[in-house]
Each structure stands twice: as structure tokens, then as C-alpha cells.
Design an enzyme around this catalytic site. Structure first.
Site, mmCIF file in Angstrom:
data_model
loop_
_atom_site.group_PDB
_atom_site.id
_atom_site.type_symbol
_atom_site.label_atom_id
_atom_site.label_comp_id
_atom_site.label_asym_id
_atom_site.label_seq_id
_atom_site.Cartn_x
_atom_site.Cartn_y
_atom_site.Cartn_z
ATOM 1 N N LYS A 75 27.399 42.041 42.340
ATOM 2 C CA LYS A 75 27.451 41.353 41.056
ATOM 3 C C LYS A 75 26.006 41.014 40.683
ATOM 4 O O LYS A 75 25.209 40.636 41.551
ATOM 5 C CB LYS A 75 28.287 40.072 41.200
ATOM 6 C CG LYS A 75 28.471 39.299 39.897
ATOM 7 C CD LYS A 75 29.398 38.089 40.107
ATOM 8 C CE LYS A 75 29.618 37.314 38.809
ATOM 9 N NZ LYS A 75 30.522 36.158 38.989
ATOM 10 N N SER A 150 34.324 35.588 35.706
ATOM 11 C CA SER A 150 33.092 36.254 35.325
ATOM 12 C C SER A 150 32.776 37.508 36.125
ATOM 13 O O SER A 150 31.974 38.327 35.688
ATOM 14 C CB SER A 150 31.937 35.269 35.478
ATOM 15 O OG SER A 150 31.738 34.940 36.844
ATOM 16 N N SER A 174 36.333 32.876 39.178
ATOM 17 C CA SER A 174 35.625 34.084 38.754
ATOM 18 C C SER A 174 35.756 35.288 39.681
ATOM 19 O O SER A 174 35.377 36.393 39.314
ATOM 20 C CB SER A 174 34.133 33.780 38.556
ATOM 21 O OG SER A 174 33.933 33.170 37.303
#
Lengths: 480, 476
Positions: A75, A150, A174
Site C-alpha cells: 500500500k 482506504s 481500511s
């Protein structure tokens, strides 16, 4: 090759069925062919191929670990030395990190191959990946739907087989919410289990990195590398690391599962409820005992979270002033007054303002302090629950993945999509999301919440379910 | 109207740790800009602070030295404000729960001891520096200082004059150096002071409105700034005005204070506990450990000097004003075996004067205690007189020769041989018959003349006591 799990790929690499170089090439090609999903912000092709060659040498020398030669993606919240680390923001579009996050370093040391950096909501603030400066990620199961957020890029990349495993971070859901929306397995470990050093902070007391993969077994393999005490993170916990794969097949008979009534209230889509109940039934078949319980303070999670997380973020994001790195306007006055205005998106600004307000003189006690008190109540309620049951189960999200653009106009409605995941962060507990069925071809997730440092148990519970179901093995159409 | 001045001081002492309070970067002063700032000091994305254990130990040490409460549980908080040389946009400090609570410090002024309360002392990190001079139309930012550990020591508003404030500051300065937790270098900003000042009509209970003067970095400036500010406030009040609560700056070139920002412009720092750091827990075991490490403190040392060396309050205070000076003195007494009074006279007299003239600290003295002991021994055993000793001292100051070597080389050995002295006295008497006659006729003042002549003839080397005795005998 791309449909295999990390565990399978590791066996393939070791047996010499294919090389890491070949495997990496396959994924790099798939990433190129599927750019329209917008999963990756940066693809580190050259580095990946070099790393794959080093991994092949290590495999040949017999010194390989379970992740040696396995391509993974990070990420874009994890700082990677010499690689752009944007955190999904225009603010850091030009930021090349001078150092590696502890998690990144650990994957390097394990011989994993970094494919690239994954798209995400700006500074991890969002539940749909739509706040990213680099644009929304598409859900591979329905390209008009969001992948969640997210860690939307991470979930979509694993679902579309653009990486066998990816890292995510979970501040209010997330990892779990996008895992549910994209039909992958995600784990948010206990707060303090995975080092936050080099993981760009959103809300420091809630943020926690974790693995996202096809299976619980793969998540266990990744967590084994990611977790552990780090002297560079004062909030990381110095506690021995269990072997996360050792107990995956442990028997579940006598397991006490609690279903908090508050997770099955009016806001929950009835079809989602049905899938979750069906999953719980599978556990009954595996020998678990199920009981309902009540956790009334869970309902306060969303308001508490939207005081604490913005308060912390308002300070955490102060460093982005354009003085030392990142986006800056040229003239001194502009540098001071316009850099942040131009480089932060609307959602980030909204949260900075909420947080600044909540911490202001005269409001601190009413908001921040009160929220911290309620946070303690929530933690205590979980502790009471865990004195009665081993784990809690429930939905991850009230609905399946919603449409791109569907909730952007109403931030409150967007916030409510995290209603079942947020309390876990407030209490610092570990939790997983595993695929538990589909509604109109869109995945549904089952949430499993455990007591502190029970990651091994959660992985065992998830793995046993995945031995008797195949939801986690399904591949979205067009990505087979 | 009679006015009473009320002063409270906030002193920032830079802790003498080798690395920064939350990172491993060096704290050494004077490096090229931004060469001692690591990713953490630069506030890079994703970095985290890790507390320096030594800084905590030093704070505890300070707390124990002022008999303060050491908080068993203290918390770091973020103090939020924007400044280009504040890398994270907040300073990590302590707010509600500081590490050191109520304590006190005794000051000595005009022979009176006064107790000044210390409200608290807390740990925090320093910011960087903005440099405006070297860049045309630009501002440079040097982050070497960012993250340097500071102990902010906040006093009660217990001081009633600039002199008391300076005495308190000097006492604190001596203490932190005794404890070896701060180098006390004021020029480099290692020890600096903010002064809160107000005045009130004598006898009034409530405090007047205060102003705060920022960043005073010398004892002299503290005194002058307070004096100026007190006078300004009194003038203002006496002419019917009011004092405005504000922050002021002292301009040393113009010797005045100027408004920097008012109460309305005051920052809302939005303090909240730093989620990146755990609360600091101080166990009793650590306190015991630190207590065992505490050196003899200034007040105790002063009292010991008074009783052990028979010194008066002023001498003992002066000699114990710094640990190094006291150590020098005691080493001198030990090494020379001389009377403590002779030693203190020389340390406070010739040595202090010479150091002062060359602007040197005792630790930089060209004459170490061993060499000075060598000189004092020669005074004590009458090899040289005190007067000649001063001459030898000056020679010693310039080079590294021992007193004995100088005495030998220059032939300064005192003439104690009574035969030799007698010869010279006889000569002087023979050469000055007129004076002898006058002296014997009752003009006793002339005795000094004969002594002078003998000393002149021996170039000062004759033992003065012996000359006196023999002259008296001869001139009977």
C-alpha cells in the site's frame, strides 16, 4: 500461475516449477494489462526483476524462506526507500522516501519481490478509494462499484490477481472493509503487533498494518513476516511472536462465538445478514457454540472515532507544510498559505478541520476527552464480551460494494459504511474479514474479532472455514 | 506610590545527552547546517519518536536535587503550532502531567537565604533555527537543533527584584552544571530564560497584569530587561494607563523591551497526549539509582566549606558557585598541604583575576591545581615572599614551567641567610648616616626607608620578617 496462493507459489518456487523471475514477469504483465482498474500508483518493474533474480539465487542456495521470491505489493502508505511514496496525495506526489518502513524492510529481508505501490484513499482517509489523488480504483467484481477503502488498491489487486498478496492498513476498517468488498482475506492485527515505523500516520492510536491475501493461510504467512517488536516504534509491543501457520488446522469444536445484537440491527442489509448467518452456521457444523450478546456502547463508535481520528490526523498532517519536502508553492507567503490548500483533497481538509476544532481551547473536554472516555467504555465492553466468548462474529459492512460516486456527496453516509469495523480499532483488537458469499456477484465479508494477540486463533478460525467453503477461491470474471 | 515587583522565570536548560530526545542524531553544537538532523528530526512522513532514556534520567536527577515530587507517571503531549523551523508542526512537550512537580531552590542575597518555589519541570524537544542574515531575501532553516532535549523549569512568582531573579538563575545555572545535566553555555543557547513580570501596589494581594519577556540569554540581560520592564510598567500605571498582557522581546542594543504579540494573537496550542509515545513511568528503583548518583549539592558543599575550612559565607559561596571551582580549590588544598586560607586567597585573588582577564573558565585555567600547589608550597616554606610569588605566578601563566623552575632560573629564592642579610644591612646603615641619626633622634617613620633600601639591594628577595628583626636590632 497467477491464481495460486502464496503457499502454493512458495512450493512451486522451491520445487523449481518456475522461477521468481518468471513469476514476477507474469504479475508485471497482468498489472500492465489491467491498468484500467487503477490499482497501482507506482510499478517498480526494474527493481522487481532485480529482486526476483536475487530471490532465485537464494532459492537455489537453499536459504529461502516462505516469502522468498514471492511478488507482493505495498500500500502506498508504507515508505519505500528510493521509491515514490505518495500516500494517495498530491502533497506527496513528488516524495521519494529516503528510508524503508519496518514492514517494507522485513519483506525485503524475507526475499519478497516488491511489484509496486498500491492506490489508496488520500492519507488513508476514505472508505471507497475515491479520495485518492490518483483517482478511484475499480472493483474487479463490478467495475462501476468501489473496491472500498482506504486499502482499495490492495484489495482490488489481490482480487484481480495483480498480486498474490498485498499490505494494507486499518484505522477504522481500511483493511477489512475493502477485503469484504473485493472478496479477499484481510487481517487487522492487535494494535502494536505490526510496527508503524515508516507507515505514514493518519490516526496514530488507531493505525495498524496488516496482510491482505486470497486465504487465511497466506495472511498467516505474511503476518509472520510483518509482525514483531520494533524498537523504532514505542507503541509496538515486545512480546514473542507465535507461529501463525502452526495451528491453522486446529479443531474448532467448543469454540464460543458471540454475535453482538448491535451488529445485526436496522442498518444491516438483510441479504448481507443472511450470508453472515449462513457462515455462522458453517461454524456450528464445525463444532462451535454460538450465542447472542449485547454490546450497547458499540453504537457510539462512529461519533467517537470521528473525534479521535481527526484530532490525531490534524496534528499528524501538520508536517506537510511544503518546507522540507512535498508539494509547495514558490513564493514565501504562498508557501505558507496555499501549499496545503492546493495539495490536500476535500476529505483530508474536512478531517483536519474537524480535528482542529475538537482540540481547540474550550472544546477539548467536550469532544476529545469525552471521546477518549467513551473509547475506554467500548474497550471494557469488549473485555466483558471476551470473558464470555472466544470470538465475536458479524458483518464487515452493512451492504456490498456501493457504486462509484454513490456516497461522495454525503460524508456521513460514507462514514456509516464503517459502522461495524471502527469499534475494533478503538479497542485495539485484532479482527479479520473473510469472504462469506455473494449477493448479485458482489462479495460479502464475515468479520471475526478476537481478544488481544489472538491472531493465530483468528487465522485458525478463518482457515477452517476456508477448508469447507470456496468463496475465497472465486475469481472475478475477466481476471481468471 | 510604593510598587512591588513580582517575577517568575521559565528556564530552558538544554540537557547534555549525546543524542536527541527522540532520535539517534547527535546533539553536538556547531556542525554544518542540517548535517545533524535525521529523518525523525526532519519530520519525514512515517517516522516515529523514541524517548531517550538519558534525558529522563537527567530530569529525575534535577527533580531530586530540588527535592521535588517525581511524577510516577508523566505524559508527552503535542503542542501544535506552525513555524517553518518546527518540522512536525507540533512540538513534543509535556503539559498536564510533567515529570517533575513541586520543588524549591534557596538563593542567597545580601547574606539572607530566600526560598524560591519551582512549580514544575518538564521535558520537551527544541525546534530548529531560522536564519535570515546569510540569505538575500530568503530564509534558511537549520534543523540541527531540532529535537535537542530541553528541561523547562518553571518557577513560582516568588522573586521580588531583578537581583533576586538573577540570583535564582545563577543558582539554577550552578545546579544544572553540578548535576552535569546541562553545559550551561548561554552563548550557545544551552541555558536561556523567559521572564514573567508584573508590578502591584505594595501590600496588595492580587498580582498585577504580567508581561513575558522571551529568550534572555545572559544574566546581565535578565537584570537589565527586568529593570526596564518594571520601570515601564510603573510609569504606565502611574500615568493612568494599564499593562497589557503580552509577550515582549528585549533589545539589548537599545536596552528596551518591545511588544512581540498580544494576548489576542496568542496561539491555541491544542495540546493533546502524543499517541506515538507511551506514558513515562518512573519506578522507585530508578529514583534510588539516581539518588545514589547525586553529587554533593552546592548548599551542602557551601556549609561543609564553612565548617571544614573555616570560611565565611561569602568565600564559601564563591568557591562553591561551580563544582569545578570547588573541586579545584579542594584539589589545591590536598596537593599543597597548605593552609586553606592561603589557598582560597590565591584561588579567589590572583587566579580568579587572571581567569577573568582572559575570559577563561576554571576548567581552562593554564595553571592547574598541581602547578599552583607548587607555588603555594614555596610561599609556605618561606622560599619566596608573597610579593615575589605574584611575579612567579605571572611567569607561570605565560608558560608551563613549574614555580620551582622559575624561582631557580630567575634566582628569586628568598635570602634567609642572616649573615648575608646582616652584611647588606650594615652597608645600608653605613651609606645613610644622616637617616640613621634622624631615626635614632626619634623619627621612627624612617624605619620603612631602611627596609626599602635593604629590599632594593636584594631585589626583593630578602625575607621581610628577618629584615625587620635584624634592622630593629641594629638600629637600637
Amino acid at each position: 500461475m497467477h491464481n495460486k496462493t502464496i503457499a502454493e507459489l512458495a512450493r512451486g518456487l522451491r520445487s523449481g516449477a518456475y522461477s521468481s523471475r518468471e513469476l514476477t514477469g507474469v504479475f508485471l504483465d497482468r498489472i500492465k494489462q489491467n491498468q484500467d482498474l487503477n490499482c497501482y500508483i507506482t510499478v517498480t518493474e526494474e527493481r522487481a526483476l532485480e529482486a526476483a533474480e536475487r530471490a532465485d539465487a537464494r532459492l537455489a542456495s537453499g536459504e529461502a524462506g516462505p516469502l522468498t521470491g514471492i511478488p507482493i505489493a505495498q500500500k502506498d502508505i508504507f515508505c519505500s526507500k528510493g521509491v515514490k511514496t505518495s500516500c494517495g496525495s498530491k502533497m506527496l506526489d513528488n516524495f521519494i522516501s529516503p528510508y524503508d518502513a519496518t514492514v517494507v524492510e522485513k519483506f525485503h529481508a524475507a526475499g519478497a519481490v516488491l511489484l509496486g505501490k498500491l492506490n489508496m484513499d488520500e492519507f488513508a482517509m476514505g472508505s471507497s478509494n475515491e479520495t485518492s489523488y490518483y483517482g478511484a480504483v475499480k472493483n474487479p467484481w463490478d467495475q462501476n462499484a468501489v473496491p472500498g477503502g482506504s486499502s482499495g488498491g490492495s484489495a482490488a489487486a489481490v482480487a484481480a490477481r495483480l498480486a498474490p498478496g498485498a499490505t494494507g492498513t486499518d484505522t477504522g476498517g481500511s483493511i477489512r472493509q475493502p477485503a469484504a468488498f473485493c472478496g479477499v482475506t484481510g487481517m487487522k492485527p492487535t494494535y502494536g503487533r505490526v510496527s508503524r515505523y515508516g507507515m505514514i500516520a493518519f490516526a496514530s492510536s488507531l493505525d495498524q498494518g496488516g496482510p491482505m491475501a486470497q486465504t487465511a493461510e497466506d495472511a498467516a504467512i505474511m503476518l509472520q513476516t510483518m509482525a514483531g517488536f520494533d524498537a523504532k516504534d514505542s507503541t509496538s509491543v515486545d512480546r514473542p511472536l507465535p507461529d501463525y501457520t502452526a495451528g491453522l488446522n486446529d479443531d474448532l469444536s467448543g469454540l464460543k462465538i458471540g454475535l453482538p445484537r448491535e451488529f445485526f440491527g436496522a442498518g444491516l442489509n438483510s441479504e448481507v445478514a443472511a450470508r453472515v448467518e449462513a457462515a455462522v452456521d458453517e461454524y456450528r457444523k464445525l463444532g462451535a457454540e454460538v450465542r447472542e450478546l449485547s454490546m450497547p456502547s458499540l453504537q457510539l463508535s462512529v461519533p467517537v472515532y470521528y473525534v479521535i481520528a481527526p484530532a490525531e490526523c490534524s496534528a499528524n498532517l501538520s508536517r506537510y507544510d511544503g518546507v522540507r519536502y512535498g508539494y509547495r508553492c514558490a513564493d514565501l507567503t504562498d508557501l505558507y498559505t496555499r501549499s496545503r490548500g492546493e495539495a490536500f483533497g476535500a476529505e483530508v481538509k474536512r478531517r483536519i478541520l474537524i480535528g482542529t476544532y475538537a482540540l481547540s481551547a474550550g472544546y477539548y473536554d467536550a469532544y476529545y476527552l469525552k471521546a477518549q472516555k467513551v473509547r475506554r467504555l467500548i474497550s471494557e465492553e469488549f473485555q466483558r464480551a471476551f470473558s464470555e466468548v472466544d470470538v465475536l462474529m458479524g458483518p464487515v459492512t452493512p451492504t456490498t460494494a456501493f457504486g462509484i460516486g454513490e456516497k461522495t456527496a454525503d460524508p456521513i453516509e460514507m462514514y456509516l459504511s464503517d459502522i461495524y469495523t471502527i469499534a475494533v480499532n478503538l479497542a485495539g483488537l485484532p479482527a479479520m474479514s473473510i469472504p462469506a458469499g455473494f449477493i448479485e456477484d458482489k462479495p460479502v465479508g464475515l468479520q471475526i474479532i478476537g481478544d488481544y494477540f489472538t491472531e493465530a486463533k483468528l487465522l485458525n478460525i478463518a482457515h477452517r472455514y476456508q477448508q469447507v467453503t470456496d468463496w475465497h477461491g472465486r475469481i472475478p470474471q475477466g481476471f481468471e | 506610590m510604593q510598587w512591588e515587583t513580582v517575577i517568575g522565570l521559565e528556564i530552558h536548560a538544554q540537557l547534555a545527552t549525546r543524542s536527541k530526545i527522540f532520535s539517534g542524531a547527535s546533539t553536538a553544537y556547531g556542525a554544518a547546517p542540517n548535517t545533524q538532523a535525521c529523518a525523525i528530526d526532519l519530520g519525514m512522513p512515517g517516522v516515529l519518536p523514541v524517548l531517550n532514556e538519558q534525558a529522563v534520567r537527567m530530569a529525575v536527577k534535577f527533580g531530586m536535587a530540588i527535592e521535588a515530587e517525581i511524577a510516577p507517571y508523566s505524559v508527552f503531549a503535542r503542542k501544535n503550532y506552525f513555524y517553518p523551523d518546527l518540522p512536525k508542526g507540533y512540538q513534543i512537550s509535556q503539559f498536564e502531567l510533567p515529570i517533575v512537580g513541586n520543588g524549591h531552590l534557596d538563593i542567597l542575597l545580601d547574606g539572607e537565604i530566600k526560598r524560591i518555589g519551582v512549580t514544575r519541570a518538564h521535558l520537551e524537544e527544541d525546534a530548529g533555527k531560522s536564519l535570515h542574515e546569510d540569505f538575500h531575501g530568503l530564509t534558511g532553516v537549520d534543523l540541527n537543533r531540532a529535537g535537542t532535549p530541553l528541561l523547562e523549569i518553571v518557577s513560582e512568582p516568588d522573586m521580588r527584584s531583578a537581583k533576586e531573579a538573577v540570583a535564582y538563575m545563577k543558582k539554577l545555572h550552578a545546579l544544572v552544571r553540578y548535576l552535569e545535566i546541562c553545559d550551561g553555555n548561554m552563548q550557545e543557547g544551552s541555558f536561556r530564560c523567559d521572564a514573567n513580570i508584573s508590578v502591584r501596589p505594595a501590600g496588595q494581594q492580587e498580582f498585577g497584569t504580567r508581561t513575558e519577556i522571551k529568550n534572555l540569554n545572559s544574566f546581565r540581560f535578565v537584570e537589565k530587561a527586568i529593570d526596564f520592564e518594571v520601570e515601564r510598567q510603573i510609569d504606565l500605571l502611574e500615568s493612568g494607563g494599564v499593562v497589557v498582557q503580552e509577550t515582549r522581546l528585549y533589545d539589548s542594543t537599545r536596552d528596551e523591551t518591545r511588544s512581540m504579540r498580544g494576548k489576542e494573537e496568542a496561539n491555541d496550542y491544542r495540546y493533546f497526549p502524543d499517541p506515538d509515545l507511551l506514558p513515562v513511568v518512573i519506578e522507585d528503583a530508578l529514583k534510588e539509582e539516581v539518588k545514589a548518583e547525586l553529587p554533593e549539592l552546592p548548599d551542602v558543599k557551601r556549609e561543609r566549606f564553612k565548617s571544614q575550612y573555616g570560611q565565611d559565607q561569602d568565600t564559601a559561596s564563591a568557591l562553591t558557585s561551580s563544582r569545578e571551582l570547588a573541586d579545584y580549590f579542594e584539589a589545591l588544598v590536598r596537593e599543597s598541604g597548605c593552609d586553606a586560607r592561603l589557598c582560597s586567597n590565591w584561588v579567589m585573588g590572583e587566579l580568579a583575576g587572571a581567569l577573568n582577564k582572559d575570559a577563561l573558565e576554571i576548567t581552562d585555567s593554564p595553571i592547574g591545581h598541581e602547578r599552583l600547589a607548587g607555588l603555594l608550597k614555596r610561599i609556605a616554606d618561606n622560599t619566596i615572599s608573597g610579593k615575589i610569588a605574584k611575579q612567579v605566578f605571572e611567569e607561570m601563566w605565560q608558560g608551563d614551567a613549574t614555580a620551582d623552575a622559575i624561582i631557580e632560573a630567575k634566582g628569586l629564592r628568598q635570602i634567609t641567610d642572616s649573615g648575608a642579610i646582616e652584611k647588606i644591612i650594615d652597608q645600608v646603615i653605613a651609606d645613610n648616616p644622616g637617616q640613621v641619626e634622624q631615626y635614632l633622634g626619634g623619627k621612627e617613620k624612617l624605619f620603612g626607608f631602611f627596609v626599602g633600601q635593604v629590599m632594593k639591594a636584594t631585589q626583593g628577595k630578602a625575607n621581610p620578617a628577618e629584615v625587620n628583626r635584624m634592622l630593629k636590632e641594629k638600629l637600637r
